[in-house]
Each structure stands twice: as C-alpha cells, then as structure tokens.
Design a protein around this motif. Structure first.
Motif, PDB file in Angstrom:
ATOM      1  N   ALA A 138       0.850  -1.241   0.095  1.00 31.85           N
ATOM      2  CA  ALA A 138       0.006  -0.133  -0.096  1.00 31.85           C
ATOM      3  C   ALA A 138       0.801   1.230   0.006  1.00 31.85           C
ATOM      4  O   ALA A 138       0.695   2.137   0.637  1.00 31.85           O
ATOM      5  CB  ALA A 138      -0.830  -0.002   1.099  1.00 31.85           C
ATOM      6  N   ALA A 141       3.544   2.819  -5.112  1.00 35.87           N
ATOM      7  CA  ALA A 141       3.245   2.060  -6.462  1.00 35.87           C
ATOM      8  C   ALA A 141       2.012   1.314  -6.205  1.00 35.87           C
ATOM      9  O   ALA A 141       1.411   1.452  -7.185  1.00 35.87           O
ATOM     10  CB  ALA A 141       4.398   0.976  -6.604  1.00 35.87           C
ATOM     11  N   ASN A 161      -1.779  -5.249   3.074  1.00 35.64           N
ATOM     12  CA  ASN A 161      -0.474  -4.640   3.474  1.00 35.64           C
ATOM     13  C   ASN A 161      -0.193  -5.066   4.772  1.00 35.64           C
ATOM     14  O   ASN A 161      -1.096  -5.408   5.585  1.00 35.64           O
ATOM     15  CB  ASN A 161      -0.664  -3.154   3.225  1.00 35.64           C
ATOM     16  CG  ASN A 161       0.672  -2.351   3.308  1.00 35.64           C
ATOM     17  OD1 ASN A 161       1.512  -3.093   2.606  1.00 35.64           O
ATOM     18  ND2 ASN A 161       0.678  -1.297   3.984  1.00 35.64           N
ATOM     19  N   ARG A 162       1.038  -4.551   5.020  1.00 31.43           N
ATOM     20  CA  ARG A 162       1.436  -5.063   6.338  1.00 31.43           C
ATOM     21  C   ARG A 162       0.987  -4.022   7.346  1.00 31.43           C
ATOM     22  O   ARG A 162       0.281  -4.179   8.377  1.00 31.43           O
ATOM     23  CB  ARG A 162       2.935  -4.889   6.453  1.00 31.43           C
ATOM     24  CG  ARG A 162       3.830  -4.766   7.847  1.00 31.43           C
ATOM     25  CD  ARG A 162       5.324  -4.852   7.669  1.00 31.43           C
ATOM     26  NE  ARG A 162       5.568  -3.740   6.959  1.00 31.43           N
ATOM     27  CZ  ARG A 162       7.045  -3.157   7.039  1.00 31.43           C
ATOM     28  NH1 ARG A 162       7.887  -4.028   7.278  1.00 31.43           N
ATOM     29  NH2 ARG A 162       7.168  -1.864   6.461  1.00 31.43           N
ATOM     30  N   THR A 163       0.945  -2.698   6.995  1.00 35.33           N
ATOM     31  CA  THR A 163       0.052  -1.633   7.769  1.00 35.33           C
ATOM     32  C   THR A 163      -1.217  -1.650   7.187  1.00 35.33           C
ATOM     33  O   THR A 163      -1.316  -0.970   6.009  1.00 35.33           O
ATOM     34  CB  THR A 163       1.054  -0.373   7.406  1.00 35.33           C
ATOM     35  OG1 THR A 163       2.287  -0.607   8.003  1.00 35.33           O
ATOM     36  CG2 THR A 163       0.563   0.677   8.750  1.00 35.33           C
ATOM     37  N   LYS A 166      -2.879   1.690   5.929  1.00 34.53           N
ATOM     38  CA  LYS A 166      -2.649   2.332   4.646  1.00 34.53           C
ATOM     39  C   LYS A 166      -3.451   1.755   3.490  1.00 34.53           C
ATOM     40  O   LYS A 166      -3.823   2.315   2.599  1.00 34.53           O
ATOM     41  CB  LYS A 166      -1.181   2.280   4.358  1.00 34.53           C
ATOM     42  CG  LYS A 166      -0.342   3.143   5.322  1.00 34.53           C
ATOM     43  CD  LYS A 166       0.980   2.826   5.345  1.00 34.53           C
ATOM     44  CE  LYS A 166       1.964   3.072   3.931  1.00 34.53           C
ATOM     45  NZ  LYS A 166       3.562   2.859   4.091  1.00 34.53           N
ATOM     46  N   LEU A 233       5.979  -6.101  -9.167  1.00 34.41           N
ATOM     47  CA  LEU A 233       6.764  -4.999  -9.847  1.00 34.41           C
ATOM     48  C   LEU A 233       8.250  -4.911  -9.729  1.00 34.41           C
ATOM     49  O   LEU A 233       8.904  -4.090 -10.511  1.00 34.41           O
ATOM     50  CB  LEU A 233       6.185  -3.807  -9.182  1.00 34.41           C
ATOM     51  CG  LEU A 233       5.045  -3.081  -9.559  1.00 34.41           C
ATOM     52  CD1 LEU A 233       4.079  -3.880 -10.044  1.00 34.41           C
ATOM     53  CD2 LEU A 233       4.430  -1.871  -8.702  1.00 34.41           C
TER      54      LEU A 233
HETATM   55  P1  NAP Z   1       6.969   2.313  -0.860  1.00 31.73           P
HETATM   56  O1  NAP Z   1       5.901   3.534  -1.280  1.00 31.73           O
HETATM   57  O2  NAP Z   1       8.242   2.531  -0.161  1.00 31.73           O
HETATM   58  O3  NAP Z   1       5.933   1.112  -0.209  1.00 31.73           O
HETATM   59  C1  NAP Z   1       6.696  -0.014   0.095  1.00 31.73           C
HETATM   60  C2  NAP Z   1       5.588  -1.018   0.123  1.00 31.73           C
HETATM   61  O4  NAP Z   1       6.255  -2.353   0.642  1.00 31.73           O
HETATM   62  C3  NAP Z   1       4.660  -0.872   1.335  1.00 31.73           C
HETATM   63  O5  NAP Z   1       3.423  -1.430   1.215  1.00 31.73           O
HETATM   64  C4  NAP Z   1       5.362  -1.563   2.653  1.00 31.73           C
HETATM   65  O6  NAP Z   1       4.573  -2.102   3.806  1.00 31.73           O
HETATM   66  C5  NAP Z   1       5.827  -2.732   1.862  1.00 31.73           C
HETATM   67  N1  NAP Z   1       6.965  -3.523   2.752  1.00 31.73           N
HETATM   68  C6  NAP Z   1       8.254  -2.928   2.800  1.00 31.73           C
HETATM   69  N2  NAP Z   1       8.946  -3.813   3.527  1.00 31.73           N
HETATM   70  C7  NAP Z   1       8.057  -4.756   3.945  1.00 31.73           C
HETATM   71  C8  NAP Z   1       8.478  -6.010   4.835  1.00 31.73           C
HETATM   72  N3  NAP Z   1       9.709  -6.307   5.321  1.00 31.73           N
HETATM   73  N4  NAP Z   1       7.375  -6.755   4.942  1.00 31.73           N
HETATM   74  C9  NAP Z   1       5.999  -6.600   4.456  1.00 31.73           C
HETATM   75  N5  NAP Z   1       5.784  -5.420   3.777  1.00 31.73           N
HETATM   76  C10 NAP Z   1       6.977  -4.438   3.416  1.00 31.73           C
HETATM   77  O7  NAP Z   1       7.455   1.779  -2.194  1.00 31.73           O
HETATM   78  P2  NAP Z   1       6.865   2.027  -3.731  1.00 31.73           P
HETATM   79  O8  NAP Z   1       7.374   3.261  -4.320  1.00 31.73           O
HETATM   80  O9  NAP Z   1       5.396   1.857  -3.634  1.00 31.73           O
HETATM   81  O10 NAP Z   1       7.581   0.672  -4.350  1.00 31.73           O
HETATM   82  C11 NAP Z   1       7.224  -0.526  -4.060  1.00 31.73           C
HETATM   83  C12 NAP Z   1       7.937  -1.606  -5.052  1.00 31.73           C
HETATM   84  O11 NAP Z   1       7.555  -1.453  -6.304  1.00 31.73           O
HETATM   85  C13 NAP Z   1       9.636  -1.383  -5.004  1.00 31.73           C
HETATM   86  O12 NAP Z   1      10.113  -2.574  -5.196  1.00 31.73           O
HETATM   87  C14 NAP Z   1       9.735  -0.549  -6.458  1.00 31.73           C
HETATM   88  O13 NAP Z   1      11.053  -0.829  -6.740  1.00 31.73           O
HETATM   89  C15 NAP Z   1       8.677  -1.256  -7.233  1.00 31.73           C
HETATM   90  N6  NAP Z   1       8.578  -0.365  -8.378  1.00 31.73           N
HETATM   91  C16 NAP Z   1       8.684  -0.834  -9.680  1.00 31.73           C
HETATM   92  C17 NAP Z   1       8.447  -0.239 -10.858  1.00 31.73           C
HETATM   93  C18 NAP Z   1       8.766  -0.877 -12.124  1.00 31.73           C
HETATM   94  O14 NAP Z   1       8.976   0.185 -13.040  1.00 31.73           O
HETATM   95  N7  NAP Z   1       9.009  -2.002 -12.231  1.00 31.73           N
HETATM   96  C19 NAP Z   1       7.900   1.094 -10.477  1.00 31.73           C
HETATM   97  C20 NAP Z   1       7.478   1.615  -9.363  1.00 31.73           C
HETATM   98  C21 NAP Z   1       7.687   0.737  -8.089  1.00 31.73           C
HETATM   99  P3  NAP Z   1       4.148  -0.882   4.974  1.00 31.73           P
HETATM  100  O15 NAP Z   1       3.048   0.122   4.189  1.00 31.73           O
HETATM  101  O16 NAP Z   1       3.522  -1.582   5.972  1.00 31.73           O
HETATM  102  O17 NAP Z   1       5.375   0.017   5.387  1.00 31.73           O
END
Ligand code: NAP
Length: 294
Positions: A138, A141, A161-163, A166, A233
C-alpha cells in the motif's frame, strides 16, 4: 580507449532523471538507446537532488532542459512546481515525467508508471477488465496500481498490506473515484478473506528486492494456489521469490522489467511526440538485460 566522439553539439536537447539516490537508475539506458536508434539529437543523464525538488525543476526549466523523469522521493513534491498536471497523475497524486511546455512557461506532469504497467500487461495478454485482483502493498506504487486496475474495469480489488491502515486509506480514496469497483482492504498476515475465485495478484511491496532475493512478502503456499497470474513490480532479481512461488503453484509469473521499460517508452513518446516501435522496444529490452548481467 575509443577515439569516437559523442555527437553532442549546441542543438543537443538535454533530458534527465531527478531523485535521491539515482546512481542505480537504468533510465539512461532506455532513453539514450532510443535516441541512438531514432537518430534524435538528445542525451539523458541522472541528477541527484537531495532536497528542494521544486527549485531543481525551476532551475531545469531555466536551463532549457527538455524534460525530466522524477523518482523517489520527489514524485509528489515536484507537483507545486508544475504549470499543469495530467488528469490521471493528478488523481494518483504522483508524477514521474515532466514535459516542457514553452507556451505555458513550465512543465506539465504525467505519470507513466501506470500506462507502463498497463502496456506491459497487455503485451503478456493479461486482462484487467472483469478481473478479480489482489494487490500486495500500500505504498506509492500499490496506490497507483489500485487506481489503474479500478479505472480499467477490474470488478474486485483487494489491497493487502503490512500496515492495514494504509490499505484502508487507498480503498477509501479509490472507491470514491470508481464506485463500480468492489474494493476491500486487509492484512498480509490474515488471508482468510480472499476472493473465492482465482485471481490476478500484483506484488507491489519492496520485499524480495536484491539483496533480499530469498524473501517473498507472503510465503504461505496455500495463498499461491489461488493465483492464476502473478505480476511482481520488482525486476531485480529477474526471477523473484514471489514469481517462483506463483509458478510452483501452477500460475504464470512476470517481473517488473517490462513495466520499467514501457514507463520509459511512454515518457520518450511524450517528449518526442511520436510512437516507439516494437523493434526499438526489443532493442531497449536487450540493453536493459545486458545492464543487469542477464
Ligand atoms: P513504498 O512506497 O516505499 O512502499 C513499500 C511497500 O512495501 C509498503 O506497502 C510496505 O508496507 C511494504 N513493505 C516494505 N517492507 C516490507 C516488509 N518487510 N514486509 C512487508 N511489507 C513490506 O515503495 P513503492 O514506491 O510503492 O515501491 C514498491 C516496489 O515497487 C519497489 O520494489 C519498487 O522498486 C517497485 N516499483 C517498480 C516499478 C517498475 O517500473 N517496475 C515502478 C515503481 C515501483 P508498509 O506500508 O507496511 O510499510
């Protein structure tokens, strides 16, 4: 040492990425490959911007920078610096591509992550209209993925989601925009309330990214038996633990490399007012894989 000189002159248009950090970015591979393929006189670089992204955007405009990509953590913070924001980017509340508009004296912001994901999915014949979707995560992305799937006609979208708060916030916001899509929020630790039917699962957490390639956000094998198609992703590693678990349970699995590729392609098309052809897309895909040592 090569004695070839770069074809940069007084007419070369300059593009780039702002964010922090930017050292790992593969965007220069995408855009410089496309520029060379089409013979466009442009170069693309990376600009680390630690703070004050608004000033960075204003400065870029003053310097005549043709367009910018924006990455973490500035995708929302740059919006006040823009003269216009595309409708979809406005709804998502995040832009990743700025297009120069000289007639308006600034940049217009777009979000090409979601069209990029949509094109990557279409390329694999993954349907969203009428589909039941489970989104893991959540963050920024996941929020955009939820918006995209609801806008493309998914009938049911669950955000886990973990949280949980959100996930609930995303569901509330997107239900207001797309009331026909049945949405619900849940926890990745409580999988009792999943859809009855098999679903498309989009992995949008950062879990499983290199160097933590041995992790998946949900490890329970029973969860994976419910997935007909899994889309991660994450693209580094190329074959994530999530993808392996989906395949082991009999589903199809894809990584985020094509999403990365197509978000760049859509940005390049906006900057150059053109359509990028499949031959050029294949060349960029090869270059990205080479860059990743594949
Ligand atoms: P973000 O806003 O930092 O969100 C991170 C998400 O991961 C949150 O839902 C978080 O949960 C969860 N998370 C992190 N560590 C965790 C854990 N140990 N256990 C369970 N849940 C965990 O990041 P974002 O921008 O959304 O990006 C997410 C992913 O998408 C990244 O890997 C990024 O590289 C990928 N992405 C890829 C593309 C592409 O072009 N392929 C484009 C955009 C993003 P909480 O809310 O509970 O903290």
């Amino acid at each position: 040492m090569s004695t070839d000189r770069l074809n940069i002159d007084g007419h070369t248009r300059i593009f780039g990425l702002i964010g922090n950090p930017v050292g790992h970015t593969m965007s220069p591979v995408i855009h410089n490959t496309l520029a060379a393929y089409y013979g466009h006189n442009l170069i693309y670089g990376a600009f680390p911007v630690a703070d004050d992204p608004v000033k960075a955007v204003e400065g870029a405009y003053a310097l005549g920078i043709g367009g910018l990509n924006v990455t973490v953590p500035h995708k929302s913070a740059v919006i006040p610096a823009l003269v216009e924001t595309d409708d979809f980017a406005f709804k998502i509340g995040a832009v990743n591509t700025l297009v120069r508009m000289d007639e308006k004296g600034g940049y217009k912001g777009y979000n090409t992550d979601m069209p990029g994901l949509y094109r990557a999915m279409c390329q694999e014949d993954i349907t969203i209209a009428g589909e039941t979707v489970v989104i893991l995560g959540a963050g920024g992305a996941a929020r955009a993925v939820a918006m995209m799937t609801a806008s493309k006609g998914a009938v049911r979208v669950s955000v886990l989601n973990r949280t949980v708060s959100k996930a609930e916030a995303i569901v509330k916001e997107i239900t207001a925009l797309y009331p026909d899509c049945q949405m619900c929020a849940g926890s990745i630790y409580d999988l009792h309330d999943l859809p009855e039917e098999k679903f498309l699962c989009i992995q949008a957490t950062s879990t499983g990214m290199s160097p933590h390639a041995d992790q998946a956000v949900i490890e329970d094998g029973a969860f994976y038996e419910r997935i007909h198609t899994g889309f991660d992703l994450v693209y580094n590693p190329y074959d994530t633990k999530f993808m392996q678990l989906v395949r082991q349970a009999g589903g199809k699995a894809y990584n985020g490399l094509n999403m990365l590729l197509y978000q760049g392609v859509v940005a390049y098309e906006l900057w150059n007012d053109m359509q990028v052809g499949e031959e050029a897309v294949s060349l960029v895909r090869r270059r990205l894989k080479e860059e990743m040592g594949l």
